[in-house]
Design a protein around this motif. Structure first.
Motif, PDB file in Angstrom:
ATOM      1  N   GLN A 290      13.515   7.158  -4.507  1.00 27.92           N
ATOM      2  CA  GLN A 290      14.030   6.540  -3.290  1.00 27.92           C
ATOM      3  C   GLN A 290      12.944   5.796  -2.524  1.00 27.92           C
ATOM      4  O   GLN A 290      13.196   5.233  -1.464  1.00 27.92           O
ATOM      5  N   VAL A 291      11.746   5.796  -3.071  1.00 28.14           N
ATOM      6  CA  VAL A 291      10.669   4.953  -2.551  1.00 28.14           C
ATOM      7  C   VAL A 291      10.750   3.610  -3.257  1.00 28.14           C
ATOM      8  O   VAL A 291      10.944   3.553  -4.482  1.00 28.14           O
ATOM      9  N   LYS A 292      10.626   2.538  -2.536  1.00 28.25           N
ATOM     10  CA  LYS A 292      10.793   1.202  -3.108  1.00 28.25           C
ATOM     11  C   LYS A 292       9.818   0.957  -4.251  1.00 28.25           C
ATOM     12  O   LYS A 292       8.636   1.270  -4.147  1.00 28.25           O
ATOM     13  N   GLY A 293      10.351   0.371  -5.319  1.00 22.69           N
ATOM     14  CA  GLY A 293       9.544   0.072  -6.493  1.00 22.69           C
ATOM     15  C   GLY A 293      10.264   0.495  -7.756  1.00 22.69           C
ATOM     16  O   GLY A 293      11.021   1.469  -7.763  1.00 22.69           O
ATOM     17  N   SER A 294      10.032  -0.231  -8.835  1.00 23.68           N
ATOM     18  CA  SER A 294      10.715   0.059 -10.099  1.00 23.68           C
ATOM     19  C   SER A 294      10.001   1.133 -10.912  1.00 23.68           C
ATOM     20  O   SER A 294      10.569   1.683 -11.844  1.00 23.68           O
ATOM     21  N   ASP A 295       8.744   1.413 -10.580  1.00 27.25           N
ATOM     22  CA  ASP A 295       8.003   2.454 -11.281  1.00 27.25           C
ATOM     23  C   ASP A 295       6.929   3.009 -10.347  1.00 27.25           C
ATOM     24  O   ASP A 295       6.789   2.576  -9.192  1.00 27.25           O
ATOM     25  N   SER A 296       6.155   3.984 -10.842  1.00 30.68           N
ATOM     26  CA  SER A 296       5.164   4.644  -9.992  1.00 30.68           C
ATOM     27  C   SER A 296       4.064   3.690  -9.528  1.00 30.68           C
ATOM     28  O   SER A 296       3.534   3.842  -8.421  1.00 30.68           O
ATOM     29  N   VAL A 297       3.733   2.710 -10.352  1.00 30.48           N
ATOM     30  CA  VAL A 297       2.693   1.750  -9.973  1.00 30.48           C
ATOM     31  C   VAL A 297       3.140   0.928  -8.765  1.00 30.48           C
ATOM     32  O   VAL A 297       2.397   0.767  -7.782  1.00 30.48           O
ATOM     33  N   GLU A 298       4.385   0.420  -8.831  1.00 31.50           N
ATOM     34  CA  GLU A 298       4.908  -0.364  -7.709  1.00 31.50           C
ATOM     35  C   GLU A 298       5.075   0.501  -6.467  1.00 31.50           C
ATOM     36  O   GLU A 298       4.824   0.053  -5.341  1.00 31.50           O
ATOM     37  N   ARG A 299       5.504   1.748  -6.661  1.00 30.30           N
ATOM     38  CA  ARG A 299       5.674   2.640  -5.511  1.00 30.30           C
ATOM     39  C   ARG A 299       4.340   2.936  -4.838  1.00 30.30           C
ATOM     40  O   ARG A 299       4.248   2.948  -3.608  1.00 30.30           O
ATOM     41  N   LYS A 300       3.317   3.164  -5.623  1.00 30.13           N
ATOM     42  CA  LYS A 300       1.987   3.437  -5.051  1.00 30.13           C
ATOM     43  C   LYS A 300       1.491   2.241  -4.252  1.00 30.13           C
ATOM     44  O   LYS A 300       0.916   2.399  -3.165  1.00 30.13           O
ATOM     45  N   ALA A 301       1.704   1.045  -4.781  1.00 32.05           N
ATOM     46  CA  ALA A 301       1.273  -0.160  -4.067  1.00 32.05           C
ATOM     47  C   ALA A 301       2.018  -0.288  -2.740  1.00 32.05           C
ATOM     48  O   ALA A 301       1.422  -0.647  -1.706  1.00 32.05           O
ATOM     49  N   TYR A 302       3.301   0.023  -2.765  1.00 27.95           N
ATOM     50  CA  TYR A 302       4.110  -0.047  -1.546  1.00 27.95           C
ATOM     51  C   TYR A 302       3.646   1.003  -0.531  1.00 27.95           C
ATOM     52  O   TYR A 302       3.492   0.720   0.670  1.00 27.95           O
ATOM     53  N   ILE A 303       3.400   2.220  -0.991  1.00 27.53           N
ATOM     54  CA  ILE A 303       2.954   3.298  -0.103  1.00 27.53           C
ATOM     55  C   ILE A 303       1.606   2.950   0.526  1.00 27.53           C
ATOM     56  O   ILE A 303       1.389   3.154   1.735  1.00 27.53           O
ATOM     57  N   LYS A 304       0.708   2.401  -0.266  1.00 23.43           N
ATOM     58  CA  LYS A 304      -0.618   2.035   0.251  1.00 23.43           C
ATOM     59  C   LYS A 304      -0.507   0.923   1.300  1.00 23.43           C
ATOM     60  O   LYS A 304      -1.292   0.882   2.262  1.00 23.43           O
ATOM     61  N   TYR A 305       0.476   0.039   1.116  1.00 24.52           N
ATOM     62  CA  TYR A 305       0.710  -0.992   2.131  1.00 24.52           C
ATOM     63  C   TYR A 305       1.148  -0.346   3.444  1.00 24.52           C
ATOM     64  O   TYR A 305       0.666  -0.723   4.530  1.00 24.52           O
ATOM     65  N   ILE A 306       2.065   0.635   3.354  1.00 21.95           N
ATOM     66  CA  ILE A 306       2.519   1.322   4.563  1.00 21.95           C
ATOM     67  C   ILE A 306       1.332   2.013   5.253  1.00 21.95           C
ATOM     68  O   ILE A 306       1.188   1.960   6.477  1.00 21.95           O
ATOM     69  N   VAL A 307       0.487   2.631   4.459  1.00 28.49           N
ATOM     70  CA  VAL A 307      -0.698   3.320   5.013  1.00 28.49           C
ATOM     71  C   VAL A 307      -1.592   2.329   5.754  1.00 28.49           C
ATOM     72  O   VAL A 307      -2.039   2.583   6.884  1.00 28.49           O
ATOM     73  N   SER A 308      -1.856   1.203   5.136  1.00 30.98           N
ATOM     74  CA  SER A 308      -2.776   0.232   5.740  1.00 30.98           C
ATOM     75  C   SER A 308      -2.185  -0.446   6.975  1.00 30.98           C
ATOM     76  O   SER A 308      -2.922  -0.843   7.884  1.00 30.98           O
ATOM     77  N   ALA A 309      -0.843  -0.543   7.006  1.00 28.80           N
ATOM     78  CA  ALA A 309      -0.197  -1.260   8.115  1.00 28.80           C
ATOM     79  C   ALA A 309       0.132  -0.359   9.293  1.00 28.80           C
ATOM     80  O   ALA A 309       0.492  -0.860  10.369  1.00 28.80           O
ATOM     81  N   SER A 310       0.010   0.940   9.134  1.00 29.05           N
ATOM     82  CA  SER A 310       0.400   1.866  10.197  1.00 29.05           C
ATOM     83  C   SER A 310      -0.799   2.274  11.046  1.00 29.05           C
ATOM     84  O   SER A 310      -1.734   2.935  10.565  1.00 29.05           O
ATOM     85  N   ALA A 311      -0.751   1.925  12.305  1.00 28.36           N
ATOM     86  CA  ALA A 311      -1.835   2.293  13.213  1.00 28.36           C
ATOM     87  C   ALA A 311      -1.909   3.805  13.371  1.00 28.36           C
ATOM     88  O   ALA A 311      -3.005   4.385  13.451  1.00 28.36           O
ATOM     89  N   GLU A 312      -0.763   4.493  13.395  1.00 29.72           N
ATOM     90  CA  GLU A 312      -0.752   5.933  13.571  1.00 29.72           C
ATOM     91  C   GLU A 312      -1.347   6.660  12.367  1.00 29.72           C
ATOM     92  O   GLU A 312      -2.103   7.620  12.516  1.00 29.72           O
ATOM     93  N   ILE A 313      -1.035   6.165  11.158  1.00 24.96           N
ATOM     94  CA  ILE A 313      -1.612   6.761   9.952  1.00 24.96           C
ATOM     95  C   ILE A 313      -3.125   6.543   9.929  1.00 24.96           C
ATOM     96  O   ILE A 313      -3.899   7.455   9.630  1.00 24.96           O
ATOM     97  N   GLN A 314      -3.547   5.337  10.276  1.00 25.10           N
ATOM     98  CA  GLN A 314      -4.979   5.030  10.275  1.00 25.10           C
ATOM     99  C   GLN A 314      -5.721   5.908  11.289  1.00 25.10           C
ATOM    100  O   GLN A 314      -6.834   6.373  11.030  1.00 25.10           O
ATOM    101  N   LYS A 315      -5.078   6.177  12.391  1.00 23.64           N
ATOM    102  CA  LYS A 315      -5.695   7.040  13.419  1.00 23.64           C
ATOM    103  C   LYS A 315      -5.872   8.448  12.882  1.00 23.64           C
ATOM    104  O   LYS A 315      -6.923   9.079  13.054  1.00 23.64           O
ATOM    105  N   LEU A 316      -4.841   8.961  12.197  1.00 22.38           N
ATOM    106  CA  LEU A 316      -4.913  10.324  11.627  1.00 22.38           C
ATOM    107  C   LEU A 316      -5.984  10.416  10.553  1.00 22.38           C
ATOM    108  O   LEU A 316      -6.670  11.427  10.439  1.00 22.38           O
ATOM    109  N   LEU A 317      -6.122   9.349   9.765  1.00 19.78           N
ATOM    110  CA  LEU A 317      -7.129   9.352   8.682  1.00 19.78           C
ATOM    111  C   LEU A 317      -8.540   9.361   9.229  1.00 19.78           C
ATOM    112  O   LEU A 317      -9.473   9.870   8.576  1.00 19.78           O
ATOM    113  N   LYS A 318      -8.743   8.844  10.430  1.00 19.10           N
ATOM    114  CA  LYS A 318     -10.077   8.773  11.027  1.00 19.10           C
ATOM    115  C   LYS A 318     -10.461  10.057  11.757  1.00 19.10           C
ATOM    116  O   LYS A 318     -11.617  10.261  12.089  1.00 19.10           O
ATOM    117  N   GLU A 319      -9.436  10.873  12.050  1.00 17.41           N
ATOM    118  CA  GLU A 319      -9.722  12.090  12.813  1.00 17.41           C
ATOM    119  C   GLU A 319     -10.416  13.149  11.955  1.00 17.41           C
ATOM    120  O   GLU A 319     -10.212  13.214  10.765  1.00 17.41           O
TER     121      GLU A 319
END
Length: 261
Positions: A232-261
């Protein structure tokens, strides 16, 4: 029907080794016609009907019939060389096709059948609207996770009686499921979505899943790997899903804040 005997199934099989879909259709037409000779009516349902309406995008080895009654069914099947097992499934030594007769009644409108003429007789197939409803009920109540309803709606869009389809869907408690399927197909037809069935999590839901896991101190690489296995994560396979997830991580200010803590 003249010329029909225990070798007929073998003949059909040998002539259609490279076309198993046509083999099943011919066998269905043959059995339907033999039943009609005894004033019995058979309707092809289930996976065999889906196979027909999706032009074999979905394939099965079974032919399922709903019979008006069981009159002469055993005689017809044994005359063609079929034998029955303890599970009431009919097998034949000269084909991989198996035949079953689920209990009636027909879950559909007998006046909406599709009739397909073959050289061995007419195969009667449950109507397109009713087989769509059957697969939507499977999705809603038995967790069938496929695009078959959308495939059938797309392929037969101009021939579907949507008024009947919608009224029956409401009666069968799948009205919302149907409307979502129709909407997805229309978005796909109009080029608004690359997905025939959009069953994916929204960007916001993915972001929240990552945030929730990070707050429980789950390492990011494990979060990404776990989500990449979720279809149910966007993408036709695990490679595409990982790329999509990493995009969400990089675009989310809240995720980036948590990663820096």
């Amino acid at each position: 029907m003249q010329g029909i005997d225990g070798n007929t199934i073998k003949k059909i099989h040998n002539q259609n080794i490279s076309d198993p879909v046509n083999e099943r259709l011919l066998i269905a037409g043959l059995i339907c016609s033999l039943a009609k000779d005894f004033s019995n009516e058979l309707v092809v349902v289930g996976g065999s009907a889906v196979e027909f309406y999706t032009a074999a995008s979905y394939m099965t080895k079974d032919i399922d019939f709903i019979a008006k009654d069981d009159f002469q069914i055993s005689k017809i099947m044994t005359s063609l060389g079929f034998t029955i097992d303890d599970g009431y499934t009919w097998f034949h030594p000269d084909t991989s096709v198996v035949v079953e007769f689920p209990k009636p009644p027909l879950a559909g409108d007998i006046n909406r059948l599709t009739e397909v003429e073959t050289e061995y007789g007419t195969a009667k197939i449950i109507g397109i609207e009713d087989i769509i409803l059957d697969r939507l009920k499977g999705r809603e109540f038995w967790q069938d996770n496929n695009e078959l309803p959308e495939m059938m709606i797309l392929s037969h869009y101009d021939d579907i009686d949507f008024e009947y389809l919608r009224s029956q869907a409401e009666y069968e408690l799948v009205g919302d499921v149907l409307e979502k399927a129709i909407s997805d197909v229309e978005c796909y037809k109009e080029g608004k979505s690359p997905y025939l069935r959009n069953r994916f999590y929204s960007d916001k839901i993915i972001e929240q899943k990552i945030i929730d896991a990070l707050e429980y101190d789950v390492p990011l690489d494990k979060i990404v790997s776990r989500l990449a296995t979720d279809d149910q994560v966007k993408g036709s396979d695990s490679v595409e899903r990982k790329a999509y997830i990493k995009y969400i991580v990089s675009a989310s200010a809240e995720i980036q804040k948590l990663l820096k803590e």
